[in-house]
Design a protein around this motif. Structure first.
Motif, PDB file in Angstrom:
ATOM      1  N   ILE A   1     -11.440  14.918  -6.669  1.00 27.56           N
ATOM      2  CA  ILE A   1     -10.275  14.262  -7.259  1.00 27.56           C
ATOM      3  C   ILE A   1      -9.059  14.429  -6.356  1.00 27.56           C
ATOM      4  N   ASP A   2      -8.960  15.537  -5.646  1.00 29.94           N
ATOM      5  CA  ASP A   2      -7.919  15.724  -4.643  1.00 29.94           C
ATOM      6  C   ASP A   2      -7.983  14.605  -3.607  1.00 29.94           C
ATOM      7  N   ARG A   3      -9.161  14.293  -3.157  1.00 31.29           N
ATOM      8  CA  ARG A   3      -9.319  13.211  -2.169  1.00 31.29           C
ATOM      9  C   ARG A   3      -8.981  11.853  -2.780  1.00 31.29           C
ATOM     10  N   LEU A   4      -9.287  11.686  -4.082  1.00 34.65           N
ATOM     11  CA  LEU A   4      -8.977  10.435  -4.762  1.00 34.65           C
ATOM     12  C   LEU A   4      -7.465  10.235  -4.881  1.00 34.65           C
ATOM     13  N   SER A   5      -6.735  11.312  -5.117  1.00 37.60           N
ATOM     14  CA  SER A   5      -5.276  11.240  -5.200  1.00 37.60           C
ATOM     15  C   SER A   5      -4.683  10.797  -3.870  1.00 37.60           C
ATOM     16  N   ILE A   6      -5.114  11.424  -2.796  1.00 33.10           N
ATOM     17  CA  ILE A   6      -4.604  11.068  -1.465  1.00 33.10           C
ATOM     18  C   ILE A   6      -5.010   9.645  -1.095  1.00 33.10           C
ATOM     19  N   LEU A   7      -6.192   9.249  -1.520  1.00 36.21           N
ATOM     20  CA  LEU A   7      -6.661   7.890  -1.256  1.00 36.21           C
ATOM     21  C   LEU A   7      -5.750   6.858  -1.924  1.00 36.21           C
ATOM     22  N   GLN A   8      -5.242   7.163  -3.117  1.00 36.34           N
ATOM     23  CA  GLN A   8      -4.325   6.230  -3.781  1.00 36.34           C
ATOM     24  C   GLN A   8      -3.049   6.045  -2.968  1.00 36.34           C
ATOM     25  N   LEU A   9      -2.574   7.113  -2.346  1.00 36.34           N
ATOM     26  CA  LEU A   9      -1.401   6.997  -1.476  1.00 36.34           C
ATOM     27  C   LEU A   9      -1.712   6.124  -0.260  1.00 36.34           C
ATOM     28  N   LYS A  10      -2.881   6.324   0.326  1.00 36.80           N
ATOM     29  CA  LYS A  10      -3.273   5.514   1.476  1.00 36.80           C
ATOM     30  C   LYS A  10      -3.341   4.036   1.095  1.00 36.80           C
ATOM     31  N   ILE A  11      -3.925   3.739  -0.051  1.00 38.65           N
ATOM     32  CA  ILE A  11      -4.043   2.351  -0.501  1.00 38.65           C
ATOM     33  C   ILE A  11      -2.660   1.753  -0.749  1.00 38.65           C
ATOM     34  N   HIS A  12      -1.789   2.528  -1.401  1.00 38.11           N
ATOM     35  CA  HIS A  12      -0.440   2.027  -1.686  1.00 38.11           C
ATOM     36  C   HIS A  12       0.302   1.677  -0.397  1.00 38.11           C
ATOM     37  N   TYR A  13       0.305   2.597   0.555  1.00 40.45           N
ATOM     38  CA  TYR A  13       1.092   2.373   1.768  1.00 40.45           C
ATOM     39  C   TYR A  13       0.442   1.360   2.710  1.00 40.45           C
TER      40      TYR A  13
ATOM     41  N   SER B   1      -1.245  -1.215   1.585  1.00 34.44           N
ATOM     42  CA  SER B   1      -0.914  -2.492   0.937  1.00 34.44           C
ATOM     43  C   SER B   1       0.483  -2.936   1.335  1.00 34.44           C
ATOM     44  N   LYS B   2       1.420  -1.995   1.383  1.00 32.27           N
ATOM     45  CA  LYS B   2       2.783  -2.317   1.819  1.00 32.27           C
ATOM     46  C   LYS B   2       2.797  -2.773   3.272  1.00 32.27           C
ATOM     47  N   ALA B   3       1.959  -2.142   4.082  1.00 35.32           N
ATOM     48  CA  ALA B   3       1.888  -2.528   5.495  1.00 35.32           C
ATOM     49  C   ALA B   3       1.379  -3.962   5.649  1.00 35.32           C
ATOM     50  N   VAL B   4       0.431  -4.359   4.796  1.00 36.49           N
ATOM     51  CA  VAL B   4      -0.058  -5.737   4.826  1.00 36.49           C
ATOM     52  C   VAL B   4       1.076  -6.699   4.475  1.00 36.49           C
ATOM     53  N   GLU B   5       1.838  -6.335   3.421  1.00 32.42           N
ATOM     54  CA  GLU B   5       2.913  -7.214   2.944  1.00 32.42           C
ATOM     55  C   GLU B   5       4.034  -7.361   3.965  1.00 32.42           C
ATOM     56  N   THR B   6       4.309  -6.302   4.710  1.00 26.01           N
ATOM     57  CA  THR B   6       5.480  -6.301   5.599  1.00 26.01           C
ATOM     58  C   THR B   6       5.127  -6.473   7.072  1.00 26.01           C
ATOM     59  N   ALA B   7       3.860  -6.757   7.369  1.00 29.58           N
ATOM     60  CA  ALA B   7       3.435  -6.905   8.771  1.00 29.58           C
ATOM     61  C   ALA B   7       4.267  -7.970   9.475  1.00 29.58           C
ATOM     62  N   SER B   8       4.636  -7.685  10.708  1.00 26.38           N
ATOM     63  CA  SER B   8       5.542  -8.561  11.457  1.00 26.38           C
ATOM     64  C   SER B   8       4.835  -9.780  12.038  1.00 26.38           C
ATOM     65  N   ASP B   9       3.502  -9.735  12.112  1.00 23.58           N
ATOM     66  CA  ASP B   9       2.784 -10.899  12.649  1.00 23.58           C
ATOM     67  C   ASP B   9       1.376 -10.927  12.071  1.00 23.58           C
ATOM     68  N   ALA B  10       0.692 -12.029  12.295  1.00 19.41           N
ATOM     69  CA  ALA B  10      -0.630 -12.248  11.710  1.00 19.41           C
ATOM     70  C   ALA B  10      -1.661 -11.244  12.227  1.00 19.41           C
TER      71      ALA B  10
ATOM     72  N   ALA C   1      -3.707  -8.728   9.806  1.00 18.77           N
ATOM     73  CA  ALA C   1      -5.170  -8.723   9.732  1.00 18.77           C
ATOM     74  C   ALA C   1      -5.726  -7.323   9.982  1.00 18.77           C
ATOM     75  N   LYS C   2      -5.115  -6.614  10.919  1.00 22.19           N
ATOM     76  CA  LYS C   2      -5.547  -5.246  11.219  1.00 22.19           C
ATOM     77  C   LYS C   2      -5.344  -4.347  10.003  1.00 22.19           C
ATOM     78  N   CYS C   3      -4.181  -4.462   9.359  1.00 22.30           N
ATOM     79  CA  CYS C   3      -3.899  -3.638   8.184  1.00 22.30           C
ATOM     80  C   CYS C   3      -4.787  -4.034   7.008  1.00 22.30           C
ATOM     81  N   GLN C   4      -5.050  -5.332   6.868  1.00 21.03           N
ATOM     82  CA  GLN C   4      -5.906  -5.798   5.778  1.00 21.03           C
ATOM     83  C   GLN C   4      -7.322  -5.259   5.934  1.00 21.03           C
ATOM     84  N   ALA C   5      -7.813  -5.214   7.167  1.00 21.79           N
ATOM     85  CA  ALA C   5      -9.150  -4.673   7.411  1.00 21.79           C
ATOM     86  C   ALA C   5      -9.213  -3.199   6.999  1.00 21.79           C
ATOM     87  N   LYS C   6      -8.165  -2.454   7.306  1.00 22.47           N
ATOM     88  CA  LYS C   6      -8.115  -1.045   6.910  1.00 22.47           C
ATOM     89  C   LYS C   6      -8.022  -0.913   5.396  1.00 22.47           C
ATOM     90  N   LEU C   7      -7.235  -1.778   4.773  1.00 24.15           N
ATOM     91  CA  LEU C   7      -7.102  -1.743   3.318  1.00 24.15           C
ATOM     92  C   LEU C   7      -8.435  -2.029   2.638  1.00 24.15           C
TER      93      LEU C   7
END
Length: 206
Positions: A122-134, A136-145, A149-155
């Motif tokens: 569950i500790d890993r699940l908590s940290i994973l939620q932070l990774k997913i949140h941030y 997702s923000k990186a996908v939304e705010t990416a400066s170029d396509a 795409a790189k951030c979306q692949a990681k997400l």
């Protein structure tokens, strides 16, 4: 009583709530606040768990500043050490909850112990939620396509990991409930925070 068959979904929901409250009220310098759950409940502990992880996430970002003053970096490193100890203590508390919850279950003769306790997963699940949140923000705010795409692949990988980890947690709890596996609560034997065992800490406390 907590419904164990979908415990991972309860944890994810609370972690996501904690992230939103932290974004409004939190910082690495802010004690946990806005916890909507009664004290000394597993829900409250899960909320606090993610808050600690989020604050430490911020501290880990700060200490990676290449221009950080060395003296400030040392102070921050010690804050991270204290945060890690608080995180470990809370994980052990959550494991104690599961240990008590399943105390009436008699393990089957062929029962095996799991390599990882429920709370550490569950500790890993908590940290994973932070990774997913941030991410997702990186996908939304990416400066170029290309970056998007790189951030979306990681997400996508993180979300697949969420499914796998959630499934593993729920299956572990089901196995413990059925007696197919059993658990132990191990207190962390960390020597570096113990003034009696770390010669650098004699007469000192972190």
């Amino acid at each position: 009583r907590i419904y164990m068959k979908q415990f991972s979904q309860l944890a994810i929901r609370i972690f996501q709530e904690a992230i939103q409250v932290y974004l409004q009220k939190g910082s690495p310098d802010t004690p946990c606040q806005g916890n909507p759950y009664p004290a000394q409940t597993i829900e409250s502990d899960l909320f606090r768990k993610n808050w600690i992880d989020h604050a430490q996430w911020g501290m880990e970002d700060l200490i990676r500043d290449p221009e950080i003053d060395p003296v400030e970096a040392l102070k921050l490193k010690r804050r991270i050490d204290r945060s890690n100890q608080e995180r470990t203590d809370l994980v052990e508390l959550i494991d104690s909850f599961f240990y008590t919850y399943f105390s009436s279950v008699k393990p089957l003769p062929e029962a095996k112990i799991n390599t990882e306790s429920p709370a550490w997963a569950i500790d890993r699940l908590s940290i994973l939620q932070l990774k997913i949140h941030y991410m997702s923000k990186a996908v939304e705010t990416a400066s170029d396509a290309e970056l998007r795409a790189k951030c979306q692949a990681k997400l996508d990988v993180l979300k697949a990991q969420e499914v796998d980890l959630s499934t593993a947690i729920d299956e572990l709890l089901e196995d413990i409930a059925a007696g197919r596996k059993y658990m132990k609560v191990y207190k962390q034997m960390k020597m570096y925070n113990d003034p009696q065992l770390n010669p650098m800490l004699k007469g000192q406390e972190l």
